[in-house]
Design an enzyme around this catalytic site. Structure first.
Site, short mmCIF file in Angstrom:
data_model
loop_
_atom_site.label_atom_id
_atom_site.label_comp_id
_atom_site.label_asym_id
_atom_site.label_seq_id
_atom_site.Cartn_x
_atom_site.Cartn_y
_atom_site.Cartn_z
N ASN A 1 -55.78 -52.24 -84.68
CA ASN A 1 -56.69 -52.71 -83.88
C ASN A 1 -57.70 -53.68 -84.74
O ASN A 1 -58.38 -54.59 -84.17
CB ASN A 1 -57.41 -51.62 -83.08
CG ASN A 1 -56.47 -50.81 -82.29
OD1 ASN A 1 -55.69 -51.09 -81.92
ND2 ASN A 1 -57.05 -49.63 -81.86
N GLU B 1 -50.87 -54.72 -80.41
CA GLU B 1 -51.05 -54.25 -79.24
C GLU B 1 -51.67 -54.88 -78.41
O GLU B 1 -52.82 -54.47 -77.73
CB GLU B 1 -51.83 -52.74 -79.48
CG GLU B 1 -50.94 -51.83 -80.37
CD GLU B 1 -51.57 -50.36 -80.50
OE1 GLU B 1 -52.52 -49.96 -80.07
OE2 GLU B 1 -50.61 -49.41 -80.76
N GLU C 1 -45.53 -48.65 -85.53
CA GLU C 1 -46.28 -47.78 -85.57
C GLU C 1 -45.71 -46.59 -85.04
O GLU C 1 -45.39 -46.53 -83.83
CB GLU C 1 -47.52 -48.04 -84.83
CG GLU C 1 -48.59 -49.13 -85.72
CD GLU C 1 -49.97 -49.04 -84.99
OE1 GLU C 1 -50.55 -48.08 -84.34
OE2 GLU C 1 -50.53 -50.15 -85.05
O1 AHR Z 1 -52.88 -46.52 -86.24
C1 AHR Z 1 -53.96 -46.29 -85.51
C2 AHR Z 1 -54.13 -47.19 -84.47
O2 AHR Z 1 -53.18 -46.94 -83.46
C3 AHR Z 1 -53.95 -48.66 -84.85
O3 AHR Z 1 -55.01 -49.29 -85.25
C4 AHR Z 1 -53.43 -49.40 -83.29
O4 AHR Z 1 -52.72 -50.43 -83.42
C5 AHR Z 1 -52.97 -48.19 -82.85
O5 AHR Z 1 -53.38 -48.09 -81.50
#
Ligand code: AHR
Length: 508
Positions: A77, A178, A296
């Site tokens: 994020n 995202e 992720e």
């Molecule tokens: O990994 C933590 C957060 O999870 C990241 O910043 C985001 O991409 C996801 O929502």
């Protein structure tokens, strides 16, 4: 399955049936400017164990031991509000900025040059994300020029002046992060994002056609736009990207059996993404294959206090954030998620455990103090070290278990890798049952004569045991003395809630 009894589960391993290569990039991780991942995580100039560049040597050492391949940076994020120029040049002249994503303050003492330097020391491949939240094509092109052009242009010369004589040669680039999520700074709908990602990709390929570009997929299978997002985004970007991202986190909501369904849920998510990609491929009558970057994934106890972001006038530097402490059960889940990623090595070409240090991480540190391994460190490190060669397609017969809202999933989750050159096959097996042991019977005759070199199982009478700074090693993967190879069969007892690795020497 009834408590305490051991139930048979069988697999057949034959090197004639393969899924694809074991890819080093499956063992990637993620470093975001979030909480203490960067500051007091990888970087802490005042730490007694810091090197000449301010990197913690203990963390570098643990990163190498973890066997991490690629590391995604700088978010997450965070990247959707990031100005990369803030993080280059003389450190005392870098601006201090608000990080809106995590309601924190970033001193910008670490930027792309420091990250590239850290990556080289850690022996990992950097994977860079560009900001497509508050920024666009030009800034992405500028960052690429700064990072990858050796010299002779304004931005490459700037990098040279900042101390890096040659370009970093970064191959993998994420086109935003995202962007389907309403929480994302500069969130867009699929059409808006798809167009911007395609334009950015086209520009980046004009600089270097060989880059590997990742379009944002969905932030999880429960996103209301999942599926349609992939269709629209890939319709715009199919010819100019190589991979579409997938993100997925799993939480223990108090029902252990449900928590142990994580690998089953990830498998279903991967299958769905593959259908969405291949739908677009088919409609476009394309011969090109887009695949998945699962960049992720992890256990993240998102609803607990650890993930509460600062608010109001509080904009701390490197706050304690997302510092989940993991249990043995969480480690079993992480081991199973890696088994699942390996099992899908034909379509998942890259993956990143989120994250590496302090923030939902296998490595923890104290500011100015100790570092230690969480439970989740062990299955990751062992799988990374020993999975090699080819992933084999197994025939699996397993009893079913049900937990929470997830019904009838296989108690046994397994994958095998075979490295003919090394003369070694490795079976990774997870017992997802919270109730009872499994008696594994693997038909291994197809491999030839085999002998057990090493059999390790990670489980504990109390599956909620957690590692801490004071005791990170009283529960470790331990020898599984029941593992035996005889007459074309490998047998082993797999306790409830366990992850196992059985290495076999294969006679030529
Ligand atoms: O990994 C933590 C957060 O999870 C990241 O910043 C985001 O991409 C996801 O929502």
């Amino acid at each position: 399955m009834t408590p305490a009894e051991s139930t048979p589960a069988t697999i057949t391993i034959d090197p004639a049936f393969t899924v694809g290569p074991v890819r080093r990039r499956t063992f990637g991780a993620f470093v975001e400017h979030l909480g203490r991942c960067v500051y007091t995580g990888i970087f802490e100039p005042d730490h007694p164990d810091a090197d000449e560049d301010g990197f913690r040597k203990d963390v570098l050492e643990l990163t190498r031991e973890l066997g991490v391949s690629t590391v995604r940076y700088p978010g997450g994020n965070f990247v959707s509000g990031y100005r990369w120029e803030d993080g280059v040049g003389p450190v005392d002249q870098r601006p201090v900025r608000l990080d809106l994503a995590w309601h924190s303050t970033d001193p910008n003492s670490v930027g792309v040059d420091e990250f590239a330097k850290w990556s080289a020391k850690a022996g990992v491949e950097p994977m860079m994300a560009v900001n497509l939240g508050t920024r666009g094509v030009q800034e992405a092109l500028d960052l690429l020029e700064y990072c990858n052009i050796d010299g002779g242009t304004a931005l490459s010369e700037k990098r040279r002046a900042n101390g890096a004589a040659t370009g970093y040669g970064i191959r993998m680039w994420c086109l935003g992060n995202e962007m389907d999520g309403p929480w994302q700074i500069g969130h867009k709908n699929a059409q808006e994002y798809g167009r911007l990602a395609a334009d950015t990709a086209r520009g980046m390929r004009m600089i270097d056609p060989g880059l590997e570009l990742v379009a944002c997929g969905s932030s999880g299978p429960t996103m209301p736009t999942f599926g349609e997002w992939e269709r629209v985004v890939l319709t715009e970007t199919y010819d100019v990207v190589d991979l579409v991202s997938a993100h997925q986190y799993f939480e223990d909501s108090g029902d252990l059996q449900e928590h142990l369904a994580a690998g089953h849920k990830m498998e279903a998510f991967i299958r769905d993404i593959v259908s969405h990609i291949d739908h677009v491929k088919s409609v476009r009558k394309s011969t090109k294959q887009v695949n998945i970057s699962f960049d992720e994934w992890n256990v993240w106890h998102m609803s607990r206090g650890e993930s509460k972001v600062p608010s109001g006038n509080d904009w701390p530097v490197a706050p304690v954030l997302l510092e989940d402490t993991y249990t043995v059960a969480d480690a079993v889940v992480v081991g199973d998620l890696l088994v699942t990623l390996l099992r899908n090595t034909d379509r998942v070409l890259s993956a990143s455990l989120a994250q590496l240090v302090n923030v939902i991480a296998p490595i923890m540190t104290e500011p100015g103090g100790r570092s230690w391994k969480q439970t989740t460190f062990h299955p990751f490190a062992l799988t990374s070290r020993h999975a090699s060669g080819t992933v084999l397609q197994l025939a699996v017969e397993s009893p079913l278990v049900s937990g929470g809202t997830t019904a009838d999933f296989a108690a046994l989750s397994a994958v095998a890798t075979y490295d003919a050159a090394k003369g070694e096959a490795v079976v990774f097996a997870v017992n997802r049952s919270a109730a009872g042991a499994l008696t594994l019977d693997a038909a291994v005759g197809g491999l030839g004569n085999v002998r057990v070199i090493e059999a390790l199982t990670y489980s504990n009478k109390d599956p909620y045991w957690q590692a801490t700074a004071d005791d990170s090693s009283s529960v470790l993967p331990a020898e599984n003395v029941t593992a035996k190879a005889d007459g074309g069969h490998l047998t082993a007892e797999l306790p409830a809630v366990s992850w196992s690795m059985i290495r076999l020497a294969v006679e030529a």
